[in-house]
Design an enzyme around this catalytic site. Sequence first.
Site, PDB file in Angstrom:
ATOM      1  N   TYR A  69       0.830  -1.207   0.000  1.00  0.00           N
ATOM      2  CA  TYR A  69       0.000   0.000   0.000  1.00  0.00           C
ATOM      3  C   TYR A  69       0.860   1.251   0.000  1.00  0.00           C
ATOM      4  O   TYR A  69       0.479   2.271  -0.562  1.00  0.00           O
ATOM      5  CB  TYR A  69      -1.001  -0.010   1.166  1.00  0.00           C
ATOM      6  CG  TYR A  69      -2.228  -0.807   0.818  1.00  0.00           C
ATOM      7  CD1 TYR A  69      -2.312  -2.158   1.135  1.00  0.00           C
ATOM      8  CD2 TYR A  69      -3.273  -0.225   0.109  1.00  0.00           C
ATOM      9  CE1 TYR A  69      -3.413  -2.906   0.759  1.00  0.00           C
ATOM     10  CE2 TYR A  69      -4.383  -0.971  -0.271  1.00  0.00           C
ATOM     11  CZ  TYR A  69      -4.449  -2.317   0.055  1.00  0.00           C
ATOM     12  OH  TYR A  69      -5.529  -3.058  -0.350  1.00  0.00           O
ATOM     13  N   ARG A  72       1.563   1.693  -3.604  1.00  0.00           N
ATOM     14  CA  ARG A  72       0.389   2.229  -4.306  1.00  0.00           C
ATOM     15  C   ARG A  72       0.159   3.694  -3.939  1.00  0.00           C
ATOM     16  O   ARG A  72      -0.171   4.520  -4.787  1.00  0.00           O
ATOM     17  CB  ARG A  72      -0.854   1.400  -3.981  1.00  0.00           C
ATOM     18  CG  ARG A  72      -0.920   0.116  -4.802  1.00  0.00           C
ATOM     19  CD  ARG A  72      -2.222  -0.588  -4.622  1.00  0.00           C
ATOM     20  NE  ARG A  72      -3.353   0.219  -5.073  1.00  0.00           N
ATOM     21  CZ  ARG A  72      -4.606  -0.032  -4.687  1.00  0.00           C
ATOM     22  NH1 ARG A  72      -4.855  -1.011  -3.847  1.00  0.00           N
ATOM     23  NH2 ARG A  72      -5.602   0.718  -5.126  1.00  0.00           N
ATOM     24  N   HIS A 121     -15.187   2.239  -1.348  1.00  0.00           N
ATOM     25  CA  HIS A 121     -14.107   1.331  -0.922  1.00  0.00           C
ATOM     26  C   HIS A 121     -13.046   2.047  -0.094  1.00  0.00           C
ATOM     27  O   HIS A 121     -11.901   1.587   0.011  1.00  0.00           O
ATOM     28  CB  HIS A 121     -13.482   0.654  -2.153  1.00  0.00           C
ATOM     29  CG  HIS A 121     -14.432  -0.240  -2.871  1.00  0.00           C
ATOM     30  ND1 HIS A 121     -14.279  -0.606  -4.193  1.00  0.00           N
ATOM     31  CD2 HIS A 121     -15.588  -0.837  -2.461  1.00  0.00           C
ATOM     32  CE1 HIS A 121     -15.293  -1.395  -4.551  1.00  0.00           C
ATOM     33  NE2 HIS A 121     -16.089  -1.551  -3.530  1.00  0.00           N
ATOM     34  N   CYS A 132      -8.557   1.547  17.824  1.00  0.00           N
ATOM     35  CA  CYS A 132      -9.374   2.653  18.348  1.00  0.00           C
ATOM     36  C   CYS A 132     -10.028   3.484  17.242  1.00  0.00           C
ATOM     37  O   CYS A 132     -10.830   4.370  17.535  1.00  0.00           O
ATOM     38  CB  CYS A 132      -8.519   3.558  19.243  1.00  0.00           C
ATOM     39  SG  CYS A 132      -7.333   4.552  18.323  1.00  0.00           S
ATOM     40  N   THR A 192     -15.501   1.011 -15.045  1.00  0.00           N
ATOM     41  CA  THR A 192     -15.582  -0.104 -14.110  1.00  0.00           C
ATOM     42  C   THR A 192     -15.948  -1.387 -14.853  1.00  0.00           C
ATOM     43  O   THR A 192     -16.739  -1.359 -15.794  1.00  0.00           O
ATOM     44  CB  THR A 192     -16.600   0.143 -12.979  1.00  0.00           C
ATOM     45  OG1 THR A 192     -16.613  -0.985 -12.100  1.00  0.00           O
ATOM     46  CG2 THR A 192     -18.002   0.401 -13.499  1.00  0.00           C
ATOM     47  N   SER A 193     -15.372  -2.498 -14.409  1.00  0.00           N
ATOM     48  CA  SER A 193     -15.678  -3.792 -15.041  1.00  0.00           C
ATOM     49  C   SER A 193     -17.022  -4.318 -14.555  1.00  0.00           C
ATOM     50  O   SER A 193     -17.558  -5.267 -15.105  1.00  0.00           O
ATOM     51  CB  SER A 193     -14.576  -4.802 -14.698  1.00  0.00           C
ATOM     52  OG  SER A 193     -14.489  -4.966 -13.280  1.00  0.00           O
ATOM     53  N   GLU A 219     -13.953  -1.535 -23.135  1.00  0.00           N
ATOM     54  CA  GLU A 219     -14.312  -2.959 -23.184  1.00  0.00           C
ATOM     55  C   GLU A 219     -15.764  -3.161 -22.757  1.00  0.00           C
ATOM     56  O   GLU A 219     -16.268  -2.410 -21.904  1.00  0.00           O
ATOM     57  CB  GLU A 219     -13.404  -3.762 -22.217  1.00  0.00           C
ATOM     58  CG  GLU A 219     -11.919  -3.600 -22.436  1.00  0.00           C
ATOM     59  CD  GLU A 219     -11.498  -4.161 -23.803  1.00  0.00           C
ATOM     60  OE1 GLU A 219     -10.585  -3.555 -24.414  1.00  0.00           O
ATOM     61  OE2 GLU A 219     -12.126  -5.128 -24.256  1.00  0.00           O
TER      62      GLU A 219
HETATM   63  N1  APR Z   1     -11.192   4.616 -19.748  1.00  0.00           N
HETATM   64  C1  APR Z   1     -12.320   3.971 -19.323  1.00  0.00           C
HETATM   65  N2  APR Z   1     -12.325   2.680 -18.893  1.00  0.00           N
HETATM   66  C2  APR Z   1     -11.146   2.022 -18.927  1.00  0.00           C
HETATM   67  C3  APR Z   1      -9.944   2.624 -19.368  1.00  0.00           C
HETATM   68  C4  APR Z   1     -10.002   3.986 -19.790  1.00  0.00           C
HETATM   69  N3  APR Z   1      -8.920   4.648 -20.201  1.00  0.00           N
HETATM   70  N4  APR Z   1      -8.940   1.707 -19.266  1.00  0.00           N
HETATM   71  C5  APR Z   1      -9.512   0.568 -18.796  1.00  0.00           C
HETATM   72  N5  APR Z   1     -10.834   0.752 -18.596  1.00  0.00           N
HETATM   73  C6  APR Z   1     -11.816  -0.183 -18.069  1.00  0.00           C
HETATM   74  C7  APR Z   1     -11.492  -1.648 -18.303  1.00  0.00           C
HETATM   75  O1  APR Z   1     -11.978  -2.083 -19.546  1.00  0.00           O
HETATM   76  C8  APR Z   1     -12.228  -2.321 -17.140  1.00  0.00           C
HETATM   77  O2  APR Z   1     -13.535  -2.703 -17.520  1.00  0.00           O
HETATM   78  O3  APR Z   1     -11.858  -0.018 -16.681  1.00  0.00           O
HETATM   79  C9  APR Z   1     -12.315  -1.218 -16.073  1.00  0.00           C
HETATM   80  C10 APR Z   1     -11.490  -1.467 -14.826  1.00  0.00           C
HETATM   81  O4  APR Z   1     -12.011  -2.593 -14.190  1.00  0.00           O
HETATM   82  P1  APR Z   1     -11.354  -3.154 -12.845  1.00  0.00           P
HETATM   83  O5  APR Z   1      -9.899  -3.187 -12.996  1.00  0.00           O
HETATM   84  O6  APR Z   1     -12.070  -4.398 -12.508  1.00  0.00           O
HETATM   85  O7  APR Z   1     -11.666  -2.004 -11.789  1.00  0.00           O
HETATM   86  P2  APR Z   1     -12.990  -1.718 -10.953  1.00  0.00           P
HETATM   87  O8  APR Z   1     -14.210  -2.054 -11.722  1.00  0.00           O
HETATM   88  O9  APR Z   1     -12.870  -0.372 -10.419  1.00  0.00           O
HETATM   89  O10 APR Z   1     -12.805  -2.780  -9.758  1.00  0.00           O
HETATM   90  C11 APR Z   1     -13.710  -2.768  -8.702  1.00  0.00           C
HETATM   91  O11 APR Z   1     -12.289  -4.237  -7.451  1.00  0.00           O
HETATM   92  O12 APR Z   1     -10.138  -4.773  -6.981  1.00  0.00           O
HETATM   93  C12 APR Z   1     -11.277  -4.208  -6.460  1.00  0.00           C
HETATM   94  O13 APR Z   1     -11.536  -2.624  -4.742  1.00  0.00           O
HETATM   95  C13 APR Z   1     -11.077  -2.765  -6.045  1.00  0.00           C
HETATM   96  O14 APR Z   1     -12.528  -0.884  -6.383  1.00  0.00           O
HETATM   97  C14 APR Z   1     -11.971  -1.993  -7.005  1.00  0.00           C
HETATM   98  C15 APR Z   1     -13.005  -3.020  -7.390  1.00  0.00           C
END
Ligand code: APR
Length: 250
Positions: A69, A72, A121, A132, A192-193, A219
């Site tokens: 961390y 990061r 998160h 504490c 977000t995925s 994606e």
């Molecule tokens: N612009 C928009 N989207 C993008 C870009 C970009 N330049 N580059 C990548 N992506 C997309 C990818 O295609 C993917 O679908 O961002 C997404 C990232 O997905 P994850 O890596 O799974 O991230 P996230 O959805 O935020 O993960 C959720 O998982 O690991 C835990 O706590 C962590 O908050 C996080 C949670």
Amino acid sequence: MEPIELTPEIRERLRAAARMVVFSGAGVSRESGLNTFRGAGGLWERMRPEELATPEAFRADPAKVWQWYAWRYGTVAAASPNPAHVAIARLESLFPSYIVVTQNVDGLHQRAGSRNLLELHGTITRAVCERCGRGREMGEAIAESPERPPLCVCGGRFRPAVVWFGEALPEEVFAQAHEAAATCDVFLSVGTSGTVWPAAGLIELAHGAGALFIEVNPEPTPFSRLADLRLAGPAGEAVPALADEIERSR
Ligand code: APR
């Protein structure tokens, strides 16, 4: 990226909308140089979350987790908001009710000027005592003890103020996010995925409640089929262009 073509119906819904939610994930910070977690180059493609981002991992090897961390945190401190973060902050003044619900712990939305924001998160910018609950600035905690988690005056150990796998989301924060998603007119999902729950459930909730659902992601995701508008490009290009169209519509 292709210019955004809005149908008259979508333009009208954007014009009339009073309540907007932006739901963001790691992809919105990709163009700030921060890794995503999944997909090509994602952190979890080369590191094991069960060894780095769980309470069990912290119990088993606190130094390893703390150092990860700290690394990061260093990447976040060196990063800057990108045009997507700036456009998301810019839209805030256009809607009577506007809230950013983020899964990100990097604080880049706030640094871009977003005010009304929920961190589902947690945040990597803060550390919190396990015993504490005392909080402190993460950079300061790392400077004091870069190799292992520093101790609190109560004798407890500090940990990053993030939500680890297997831990519950902050109740009040999630309740507010849930309410916002269930009552919004426009729900914009960016980078977000949509694979991590319960956060991903907010997408389904907003769509099910009739919100105009817009997805920005190069994606496809499990929710792409539900989108009224899908922008398959990088957030740093798509979100500013979308913000221009929203501004034009209002
Ligand atoms: N612009 C928009 N989207 C993008 C870009 C970009 N330049 N580059 C990548 N992506 C997309 C990818 O295609 C993917 O679908 O961002 C997404 C990232 O997905 P994850 O890596 O799974 O991230 P996230 O959805 O935020 O993960 C959720 O998982 O690991 C835990 O706590 C962590 O908050 C996080 C949670």
